[in-house]
Design an enzyme around this catalytic site. Structure first.
Site, PDB file in Angstrom:
ATOM      1  N   ASP A  91       0.335  40.336   5.890  1.00 30.29           N
ATOM      2  CA  ASP A  91       0.625  40.423   7.316  1.00 30.29           C
ATOM      3  C   ASP A  91       0.946  41.856   7.731  1.00 30.29           C
ATOM      4  OD1 ASP A  91       1.426  39.954   9.925  1.00 30.29           O
ATOM      5  OD2 ASP A  91       3.380  39.130   9.369  1.00 30.29           O
ATOM      6  N   SER A  94       4.377  42.494   9.889  1.00 30.35           N
ATOM      7  CA  SER A  94       5.735  42.397   9.358  1.00 30.35           C
ATOM      8  C   SER A  94       5.797  43.200   8.067  1.00 30.35           C
ATOM      9  CB  SER A  94       6.139  40.939   9.120  1.00 30.35           C
ATOM     10  OG  SER A  94       5.362  40.354   8.082  1.00 30.35           O
ATOM     11  N   ASN A  96       8.226  42.314   5.194  1.00 36.43           N
ATOM     12  CA  ASN A  96       8.961  41.671   4.097  1.00 36.43           C
ATOM     13  C   ASN A  96       8.063  40.754   3.282  1.00 36.43           C
ATOM     14  OD1 ASN A  96      11.229  42.172   6.278  1.00 36.43           O
ATOM     15  ND2 ASN A  96      12.284  41.860   4.318  1.00 36.43           N
ATOM     16  N   TRP A  98       8.402  37.254   1.222  1.00 35.28           N
ATOM     17  CA  TRP A  98       9.270  36.118   0.928  1.00 35.28           C
ATOM     18  C   TRP A  98       8.428  34.903   0.553  1.00 35.28           C
ATOM     19  CZ3 TRP A  98       8.711  31.579   3.597  1.00 35.28           C
ATOM     20  CH2 TRP A  98       8.107  31.633   4.855  1.00 35.28           C
ATOM     21  N   TYR A 134       9.711  34.968  13.409  1.00 33.78           N
ATOM     22  CA  TYR A 134       8.309  35.196  13.746  1.00 33.78           C
ATOM     23  C   TYR A 134       8.021  34.503  15.072  1.00 33.78           C
ATOM     24  CZ  TYR A 134       7.960  36.434   8.787  1.00 33.78           C
ATOM     25  OH  TYR A 134       8.150  37.000   7.550  1.00 33.78           O
ATOM     26  N   ASP A 273      -2.828  43.345  14.014  1.00 31.47           N
ATOM     27  CA  ASP A 273      -1.971  42.380  13.319  1.00 31.47           C
ATOM     28  C   ASP A 273      -2.799  41.322  12.598  1.00 31.47           C
ATOM     29  OD1 ASP A 273      -0.003  40.690  12.450  1.00 31.47           O
ATOM     30  OD2 ASP A 273       0.782  40.218  14.434  1.00 31.47           O
ATOM     31  N   THR A 276      -1.696  37.418  12.998  1.00 27.95           N
ATOM     32  CA  THR A 276      -1.827  36.672  14.250  1.00 27.95           C
ATOM     33  C   THR A 276      -3.275  36.219  14.404  1.00 27.95           C
ATOM     34  OG1 THR A 276      -0.032  37.855  15.356  1.00 27.95           O
ATOM     35  CG2 THR A 276      -1.656  36.795  16.762  1.00 27.95           C
TER      36      THR A 276
END
Length: 377
Positions: A91, A94, A96, A98, A134, A273, A276
């Site tokens: 992505d 963003s 991070n 996880w 998000y 992005d 998206t």
């Protein structure tokens, strides 16, 4: 410069292999007699490159991605020792990494792979909490450190989030977690992104990555770390300077249809992005697009067009840094339901998501803080 560099490597190898093994006969002589000199020199030069010129030994890593109904693209990574596999979105909106954990209490985790920290010999726990929001939901959890493998690269001591709760939205998604590849300045809780560690640990030959997204559910989508592949695009690669270094944010000069400005009159900001699915923009701009294509709202709240008119609708053209980037109606209209693949955002920021990226091969260049765009081949 290139040849001097290579000659320098040869000179270094000459110096090191001329040390005598015993009186009267050198290592080079013995290797030559045994027919092993060629292989030794080749291996030795690679080792020298790794020691004295680590970027020469770095590489380009290609990670295949699965196209899920043209709405989500994800690839497989592993975390821990032994490795535990997870499907993640790469992505660019963003920063991070996880994944769900075995301590997750949300139903969204139950149908996905969950990381078990007690099963990894290299896991390091922390007490630092993590919370990320998000557009479609949020997650909470805790940060930990472990080895992460992506596209054949092994990233050590990588911080990542172990999700304890996830929004219900994620239960419907085919991916387990998210690997953000935006700038570290937008990472929650100061976590260092995976891509930054790839570079700082000397794993990549160039401080950039690139993305190709296939269309119509086809295979072949990839994210390439450390380089880009010319076979994925045609024509020239156009380099666009970033207007902000957090998201991959650029300035759009205008959006036109049939030569008329319908959005971003005087310029606007947009982010490229990969996380998206659609194109999103300001309420006024999107309303103008809806009017221009004759879209109307159905009972589900979606904007639809007459299916018979799709072939005659004009391109939506994004004018960026002096170059036109057309998106045809076949891309901005969902061909199955004749719905408009453009939606409004609550802020005055455009999002060039997968609908746009499927038309253009994208290079995300951290060295020069550029986005590179070229039409797909």
């Amino acid at each position: 410069m290139k040849w001097l560099f290579l000659l320098g490597l040869v000179a270094l190898s000459e110096c090191l292999v001329k040390v005598p093994l015993h009186k009267g006969k050198s290592l080079r002589d013995r290797l030559r007699e045994d027919g092993k000199l060629k292989d030794f020199l080749k291996t030795h030069q690679v080792n020298l490159a790794s020691k004295y010129f680590p970027r020469l030994a770095a590489q380009v890593a290609t990670e295949p991605m699965t196209n899920y109904m043209d709405t989500t693209y994800y690839g497989t990574i592993s975390i821990g020792t032994p490795p535990q596999n997870f499907n993640v979105i790469f992505d660019s909106g963003s920063a991070n990494l996880w994944v769900p954990s075995t301590s997750c209490t949300s139903s969204a985790c139950s149908n996905h792979n969950e990381f078990n920290p007690s099963s990894s010999s290299t896991f390091q726990a922390t007490s630092q909490s993590l919370s990320i929001g998000y557009g479609t939901g949020s997650m909470t959890g805790v940060l930990g450190y472990d080895t992460v493998q992506v596209g054949g690269l092994t990233v050590t001591n990588q911080v990542f989030g172990l999700a304890y709760t996830e929004a219900d939205f994620f239960s419907q998604m085919p991916f387990d977690g998210i690997l953000g590849v935006a700038y570290p300045s937008i990472a929650s809780d100061g976590a260092t992104p995976v891509f930054d560690n790839m570079w700082s640990q000397g794993l990549l030959s160039q401080d950039l990555f690139s993305v190709y997204l296939s269309a119509n559910g086809a295979s072949g989508s990839v994210v390439i770390f450390g380089g880009y592949e010319t076979s994925y695009y045609s024509g020239a690669m156009n380099w666009i300077p970033l207007s902000s270094q957090g998201y991959w944010q650029i300035t759009v000069d205008s959006v036109t249809m049939n030569g008329n400005v319908i959005a971003c009159n005087g310029g606007c900001q947009a982010i490229v992005d990969t996380g998206t699915s659609l194109i999103a923009g300001s309420s006024s701009g999107v309303a103008n697009i809806q009017n221009a294509v004759g879209a109307y709202q159905d009972s589900n709240g979606e904007y639809v067009v007459n299916c018979n008119s799709v072939g005659s609708l004009p391109d939506m053209v994004f004018n960026i840094n002096g170059v036109q980037y057309p998106v045809p109606a076949s891309a901005y209209i969902n061909q199955n339901y004749c719905t408009l693949n453009v939606q409004q955002t609550p802020v005055d920021l455009w999002i060039l998501g997968d609908v746009f990226i499927r038309e253009y091969y994208v290079v995300f260049d951290r060295t020069n803080n550029y986005v590179g765009l070229a039409p797909i081949a």
